[in-house]
Scaffold this active site. Structure first.
Site, mmCIF file in Angstrom:
data_model
loop_
_atom_site.group_PDB
_atom_site.id
_atom_site.type_symbol
_atom_site.label_atom_id
_atom_site.label_comp_id
_atom_site.label_asym_id
_atom_site.label_seq_id
_atom_site.Cartn_x
_atom_site.Cartn_y
_atom_site.Cartn_z
ATOM 1 C CG HIS A 72 -2.155 -0.836 1.039
ATOM 2 N ND1 HIS A 72 -3.348 -0.553 1.648
ATOM 3 C CD2 HIS A 72 -2.367 -1.940 0.283
ATOM 4 C CE1 HIS A 72 -4.257 -1.457 1.282
ATOM 5 N NE2 HIS A 72 -3.672 -2.313 0.468
ATOM 6 N N PRO A 293 -4.221 0.292 18.657
ATOM 7 C CG PRO A 293 -6.137 -0.923 18.111
ATOM 8 C CD PRO A 293 -5.441 -0.286 19.261
ATOM 9 C CE LYS A 297 3.786 3.095 13.307
ATOM 10 N NZ LYS A 297 4.218 2.589 12.012
ATOM 11 C CE1 TYR A 385 -1.061 3.713 9.415
ATOM 12 C CE2 TYR A 385 -0.167 2.874 7.343
ATOM 13 C CZ TYR A 385 -1.140 2.847 8.339
ATOM 14 O OH TYR A 385 -2.167 1.941 8.274
HETATM 15 P P1 RFL Z 1 1.488 -12.106 21.362
HETATM 16 O O1 RFL Z 1 1.014 -12.132 19.971
HETATM 17 O O2 RFL Z 1 0.526 -11.787 22.438
HETATM 18 O O3 RFL Z 1 2.179 -13.512 21.651
HETATM 19 C C1 RFL Z 1 2.590 -13.886 22.944
HETATM 20 C C2 RFL Z 1 2.601 -15.401 23.036
HETATM 21 O O4 RFL Z 1 2.998 -15.775 24.352
HETATM 22 C C3 RFL Z 1 2.141 -16.805 24.803
HETATM 23 N N1 RFL Z 1 2.082 -16.827 26.273
HETATM 24 C C4 RFL Z 1 2.698 -17.748 27.020
HETATM 25 N N2 RFL Z 1 3.505 -18.760 26.708
HETATM 26 C C5 RFL Z 1 3.963 -19.537 27.714
HETATM 27 N N3 RFL Z 1 3.617 -19.341 29.021
HETATM 28 C C6 RFL Z 1 2.825 -18.333 29.392
HETATM 29 N N4 RFL Z 1 2.464 -18.169 30.657
HETATM 30 C C7 RFL Z 1 2.320 -17.471 28.366
HETATM 31 N N5 RFL Z 1 1.505 -16.395 28.357
HETATM 32 C C8 RFL Z 1 1.387 -16.014 27.091
HETATM 33 C C9 RFL Z 1 0.798 -16.473 24.176
HETATM 34 O O5 RFL Z 1 -0.066 -17.613 24.127
HETATM 35 C C10 RFL Z 1 1.216 -15.986 22.799
HETATM 36 O O6 RFL Z 1 1.273 -17.025 21.861
HETATM 37 O O7 RFL Z 1 2.699 -11.087 21.554
HETATM 38 P P2 RFL Z 1 3.904 -10.721 20.550
HETATM 39 O O8 RFL Z 1 4.510 -11.967 19.970
HETATM 40 O O9 RFL Z 1 4.735 -9.751 21.293
HETATM 41 O O10 RFL Z 1 3.201 -9.987 19.311
HETATM 42 C C11 RFL Z 1 2.569 -8.743 19.482
HETATM 43 C C12 RFL Z 1 1.391 -8.595 18.525
HETATM 44 O O11 RFL Z 1 0.573 -9.741 18.618
HETATM 45 C C13 RFL Z 1 0.565 -7.335 18.812
HETATM 46 O O12 RFL Z 1 1.402 -6.252 19.125
HETATM 47 C C14 RFL Z 1 -0.296 -6.940 17.606
HETATM 48 O O13 RFL Z 1 -1.273 -7.912 17.334
HETATM 49 C C15 RFL Z 1 -0.980 -5.599 17.855
HETATM 50 N N6 RFL Z 1 -1.890 -5.215 16.775
HETATM 51 C C16 RFL Z 1 -1.404 -4.690 15.602
HETATM 52 N N7 RFL Z 1 -0.080 -4.549 15.401
HETATM 53 C C17 RFL Z 1 0.407 -4.106 14.212
HETATM 54 O O14 RFL Z 1 1.634 -3.992 14.052
HETATM 55 N N8 RFL Z 1 -0.437 -3.748 13.159
HETATM 56 C C18 RFL Z 1 -1.787 -3.863 13.278
HETATM 57 O O15 RFL Z 1 -2.496 -3.615 12.297
HETATM 58 C C19 RFL Z 1 -2.324 -4.312 14.549
HETATM 59 N N9 RFL Z 1 -3.648 -4.442 14.710
HETATM 60 C C20 RFL Z 1 -3.274 -5.392 16.932
HETATM 61 C C21 RFL Z 1 -4.137 -4.988 15.865
HETATM 62 C C22 RFL Z 1 -3.804 -5.975 18.092
HETATM 63 C C23 RFL Z 1 -5.166 -6.158 18.207
HETATM 64 N N10 RFL Z 1 -5.631 -6.802 19.391
HETATM 65 C C24 RFL Z 1 -6.664 -7.754 19.436
HETATM 66 C C25 RFL Z 1 -4.906 -6.634 20.629
HETATM 67 C C26 RFL Z 1 -5.485 -5.140 15.976
HETATM 68 C C27 RFL Z 1 -6.025 -5.710 17.151
HETATM 69 C C28 RFL Z 1 -7.527 -5.818 17.207
HETATM 70 C C1 PHB Z 2 -6.034 -4.425 10.620
HETATM 71 O O1 PHB Z 2 -6.343 -5.286 11.448
HETATM 72 O O2 PHB Z 2 -6.160 -4.606 9.405
HETATM 73 C C2 PHB Z 2 -5.537 -3.123 11.100
HETATM 74 C C3 PHB Z 2 -5.512 -2.853 12.468
HETATM 75 C C4 PHB Z 2 -5.053 -1.622 12.908
HETATM 76 C C5 PHB Z 2 -4.621 -0.668 11.991
HETATM 77 C C6 PHB Z 2 -4.638 -0.946 10.646
HETATM 78 C C7 PHB Z 2 -5.092 -2.180 10.195
HETATM 79 O O3 PHB Z 2 -4.190 0.543 12.417
#
Ligand code: RFL
Ligand code: PHB
Length: 390
Positions: A72, A293, A297, A385
């Protein structure tokens, strides 16, 4: 069991770090509390910065990302009827982000475990960290009812916000910085074409909306809702109606409706724990920090932490240089804080806070006017971004 690095958590941060270390011949063991299916079932991020893409390329695990990821060159800020396009490519000298789901990236990393000799122990219960201050830390856990122990030179805490790693650092040496937001994002996934070829972040009188996607046939949408809302009060039609209003007349009229197959509410939070290293324990990703979110990042910050951590660990094991380990926390935090600032400022700009009055709204309008008319303001947004340098 004995290893060089025990990685706790096999989400994107843990898997990426494990692969980067294995590629340098460093032995590591990953301990994950959940099953592989559960980890893959978490629908989260969708936008990848250059650092995340380049780590996958360096590992040679980017074939699907290259084939299926959507580059994008821009994204949009909507405010009522107005749409402001941020031309990332033009403003940053040709850079872009890639739309590719976190689930897909995690799947690519999981699929390569066997071929790359990456050992992941799933369903590891009661994971506990011990002696992290010294140079002989160990981790205990239960698997199939039996207690086990991993001795390591380092522990990498990649276990997300609720994992045990951060809690192993005594409160007296750490500092927590936190801000909670009075709303959450209600997100849906549906197999319908996106309403626009680029993302739209919308600030509407009725609240925030985001139009995103996973592919040309799969859409990801979000609206903000008070934290008191219940999912059962949001049937699909109500969400589509709300999106059609909040995204503005142009995008709203192009929405294709369809049944959602994933629906969840995620609270918004800004959080930083410092330092990100204590003795032989390094924290990476959500274990150390959370961003709202807005700005996409979270996953990308996890990738930049892992980049710094892998360099530090490779320096230690391959060149007997502990300097990178000593510098890890400061280096990672410098980038973390900039992403925290960007995510927080974009959240403030694009959401209606319940406590805001006419003055705060006027400030949002003035800032959006400024962004619409200033190349300097647009460049600042675009470079944040697309991802600041590592
Ligand atoms: P995770 O993905 O939470 O993985 C951590 C892992 O550790 C495990 N764990 C354990 N393992 C052993 N023993 C324990 N006691 C444990 N406790 C936990 C868990 O089961 C899991 O498998 O962390 P990690 O790897 O640091 O990754 C971070 C990302 O997942 C997170 O920052 C992103 O998803 C945030 N986020 C977004 N980030 C972006 O860069 N771009 C996006 O567009 C974006 N959109 C989002 C998002 C997060 C969202 N939610 C639901 C929080 C959109 C949403 C809706
Ligand atoms: C996505 O889940 O596609 C997503 C989440 C947060 C953003 C952008 C995209 O800021």
């Amino acid at each position: 069991m004995k290893t060089q690095v025990c990685i706790i958590g096999a989400g994107p941060a843990g898997l990426l770090l494990g692969h980067l270390l294995r590629a340098e011949g460093i032995h590591c063991v990953l301990l994950e509390r959940r099953t592989p299916e559960y980890v893959l079932g978490r629908i989260r991020a969708g936008v990848l910065e250059q650092i995340t893409v380049s780590l996958m390329a360096r590992l040679g695990l980017d074939a699907r990302l290259k084939a299926e990821g959507l580059p994008h060159d821009g994204f949009n800020l909507a405010d009522g009827e107005r749409l402001i396009r941020i031309d990332i490519a033009e403003l940053t000298g040709g850079k872009h982000v890639v739309v590719y789901g976190q689930t897909e990236l995690t799947r690519d990393l999981m699929d390569a475990r066997e071929e790359r000799g990456l050992e992941v122990i799933y369903e590891a219960e009661n994971v506990a960290l011990h002696d992290v201050e010294g140079d002989a830390p160990f981790v205990t856990f239960t698997k199939d009812g039996a207690e086990q122990r991993v001795d390591a030179r380092f522990i990498a805490g990649c276990d997300g916000f609720h994992g045990p790693s951060r809690k192993a650092i005594p409160a007296s040496v750490g500092m927590e910085y936190e801000r909670e937001y009075p709303f959450g994002w209600l997100g849906i996934l549906a197999d319908v074409p996106p309403c626009n070829h680029e993302l739209i972040y919308a600030n509407h009188r009725r609240g925030f909306a985001l139009a995103s996607m996973r592919s040309e046939t799969r859409s990801r949408y979000y609206i903000d809702v008070p934290l008191t809302e219940k999912l059962e009060d949001w049937p699909d039609e109500r969400i589509w109606d709300e999106l059609a209003i909040r995204l503005g007349p142009e995008a709203g009229s192009h929405i294709t409706r369809g049944p959602s197959f994933e629906k969840s509410i995620a609270p918004l939070r800004s959080y930083v724990f410092a330092p990100m290293r204590h003795g032989s324990l390094l924290l990476c990703g959500d274990a150390a920090h959370i961003v709202p979110p807005t700005g996409a990042k979270g996953l990308n910050l996890a990738a930049s932490d892992v980049h710094y951590a892998s360099e530090a660990l490779v320096g230690f094991f391959r060149a007997q240089d502990a300097g990178g380990i000593a510098a890890y926390s400061d280096k990672a935090l410098a980038r973390v804080w900039k992403s925290e600032r960007f995510s927080w400022s974009l959240t403030k700009l694009m959401h209606r806070f319940p406590e805001d009055g006419p003055f705060e709204r006027a400030m949002q309008v003035a800032e959006l006017d400024y962004i619409a008319s200033s190349r300097a303001a647009q460049t600042s947004i675009a470079e944040n971004y697309v991802g600041l340098p590592v």
